[in-house]
Write a protein that holds these residues in place. Structure first.
Motif, PDB file in Angstrom:
ATOM      1  N   PRO A 107       7.538  14.558  -7.383  1.00  0.00           N
ATOM      2  CA  PRO A 107       6.608  14.155  -7.539  1.00  0.00           C
ATOM      3  C   PRO A 107       5.818  13.054  -8.397  1.00  0.00           C
ATOM      4  O   PRO A 107       6.652  12.696  -9.511  1.00  0.00           O
ATOM      5  N   LEU A 108       4.779  12.650  -9.655  1.00  0.00           N
ATOM      6  CA  LEU A 108       4.213  11.490 -10.264  1.00  0.00           C
ATOM      7  C   LEU A 108       3.751  12.462 -11.196  1.00  0.00           C
ATOM      8  O   LEU A 108       3.581  13.677 -11.329  1.00  0.00           O
ATOM      9  N   SER A 109       3.623  11.802 -12.416  1.00  0.00           N
ATOM     10  CA  SER A 109       3.667  12.115 -13.738  1.00  0.00           C
ATOM     11  C   SER A 109       2.904  11.297 -14.083  1.00  0.00           C
ATOM     12  O   SER A 109       2.798   9.865 -14.363  1.00  0.00           O
ATOM     13  N   VAL A 110       1.405  11.552 -14.944  1.00  0.00           N
ATOM     14  CA  VAL A 110       0.623  10.917 -15.724  1.00  0.00           C
ATOM     15  C   VAL A 110       0.944  10.875 -16.503  1.00  0.00           C
ATOM     16  O   VAL A 110       0.744  11.882 -17.710  1.00  0.00           O
ATOM     17  N   PHE A 111       0.625   9.985 -17.757  1.00  0.00           N
ATOM     18  CA  PHE A 111       1.043  10.119 -19.307  1.00  0.00           C
ATOM     19  C   PHE A 111      -0.571   9.161 -19.545  1.00  0.00           C
ATOM     20  O   PHE A 111      -0.979   8.019 -19.314  1.00  0.00           O
ATOM     21  N   ASN A 122       1.161  -0.940   0.260  1.00  0.00           N
ATOM     22  CA  ASN A 122       0.239   0.105  -0.195  1.00  0.00           C
ATOM     23  C   ASN A 122       1.182   1.168   0.099  1.00  0.00           C
ATOM     24  O   ASN A 122       0.237   1.963   0.096  1.00  0.00           O
ATOM     25  N   SER A 123       1.821   0.789  -0.723  1.00  0.00           N
ATOM     26  CA  SER A 123       3.366   2.284  -0.674  1.00  0.00           C
ATOM     27  C   SER A 123       2.721   3.951  -1.391  1.00  0.00           C
ATOM     28  O   SER A 123       2.047   3.290  -2.488  1.00  0.00           O
ATOM     29  N   LEU A 124       2.777   4.161  -0.654  1.00  0.00           N
ATOM     30  CA  LEU A 124       2.414   6.272  -1.562  1.00  0.00           C
ATOM     31  C   LEU A 124       3.086   6.101  -1.644  1.00  0.00           C
ATOM     32  O   LEU A 124       4.698   6.744  -1.072  1.00  0.00           O
ATOM     33  N   THR A 125       3.691   7.375  -3.031  1.00  0.00           N
ATOM     34  CA  THR A 125       4.910   7.998  -3.393  1.00  0.00           C
ATOM     35  C   THR A 125       4.768   9.092  -2.517  1.00  0.00           C
ATOM     36  O   THR A 125       3.790  10.059  -3.168  1.00  0.00           O
ATOM     37  N   LEU A 126       5.537   9.144  -1.293  1.00  0.00           N
ATOM     38  CA  LEU A 126       5.862  10.873  -0.595  1.00  0.00           C
ATOM     39  C   LEU A 126       7.013  11.488  -1.336  1.00  0.00           C
ATOM     40  O   LEU A 126       7.380  13.204  -0.860  1.00  0.00           O
TER      41      LEU A 126
END
Length: 245
Positions: free
Chosen positions: A50-54, A43-47
């Motif tokens: 930043p995240l990118s959506v493609f 259940n890890s979140l990346t903190l």
């Protein structure tokens, strides 16, 4: 019906492609999945970045993050609507017993559940994608089922044998089994001669008796297990209260 689909094998995995195709005749489907394989991410979140959506050529959205990231981003800003259902998978390989604690497939569904949305995680028992079309057909049938007997939101973990559709005996409710301890790590050396470690294989089934997910799929049935997130050990909580009073 509006369905958000994700997985942990990545947006190019045969399982998620088959699942999305199977669900499109019955729902508006949006796919938001990791850019690469993120198995075992739990259940890890990346903190820490930043995240990118493609958007891929097939219309799928992919994120440079974990399965939980994908569902979280979709639900908190990526989608113009609130889905009626979160569906995760179809995973390449079983998520039974203790696997559910590590599974990115189950984690994607759990993230939706934490937002108050019903969610279902689908996995095939064996790796290799054999009979994935049959698994996708089963997944659609389960999505179409009436789960009004369950309190909403619900979180279901489904494991499907790698069998032709006509050879699957049915669908059964099952509890999680339990595995033995994992196998030891695999020691090796990197190109510079430094010692490295690979996580060893999962342990064999320890509790695989009748009524467990292990037993159910071994006998040719699809297993469906309702999950919960509350980790409080209620019995020990009462004991602890007395001990600390």
């Amino acid at each position: 019906m509006k369905i958000l689909v994700s997985n942990d094998d990545g947006y190019l995995a045969p399982g998620i492609i088959a699942l999305a195709e199977a669900l499109r005749p019955i729902a508006e489907v949006v796919v938001v999945a990791p850019d690469s394989n993120r198995s075992g991410s739990s259940n890890s979140l990346t903190l820490d970045r930043p995240l990118s959506v493609f958007r891929a050529d097939n219309g799928f959205y992919f994120v440079n993050g974990t399965p939980s990231d994908c569902v979280h981003v979709a639900l908190t800003g990526g989608l113009a609507f609130r889905p009626d259902l979160i569906v995760s998978g179809i995973n390449q390989g079983q998520n039974m017993g203790d696997d559910t604690l590590y599974s990115g497939t189950v984690a994607a569904a759990t993230e939706g559940y934490l937002f108050g949305i019903p969610a279902i995680a689908f996995s095939q028992v064996e790796k290799g994608w054999a009979h994935v079309d049959a698994a996708a057909r089963i997944a659609r049938e389960i999505v179409e089922r009436d789960f009004d007997m369950l309190q909403k939101p619900y979180l279901l973990n489904v494991n499907i044998p790698n069998l032709p559709y006509d050879e699957i005996k049915g669908i059964r409710a099952a509890r999680l089994g339990k595995r033995h301890e994992s196998e030891p790590v695999i020691r090796s050396l990197d190109p510079h001669g430094r010692e490295i470690f690979w996580i060893g294989p999962a342990g064999k089934a320890k509790d695989a008796g009748e009524g467990t997910d292990f037993h159910t799929v071994a006998h040719g049935y699809v297993s469906v297990t309702p999950l919960q997130v509350d980790l409080t050990h209620s019995a020990q909580l009462d004991v602890l209260k007395k001990g600390l009073s």
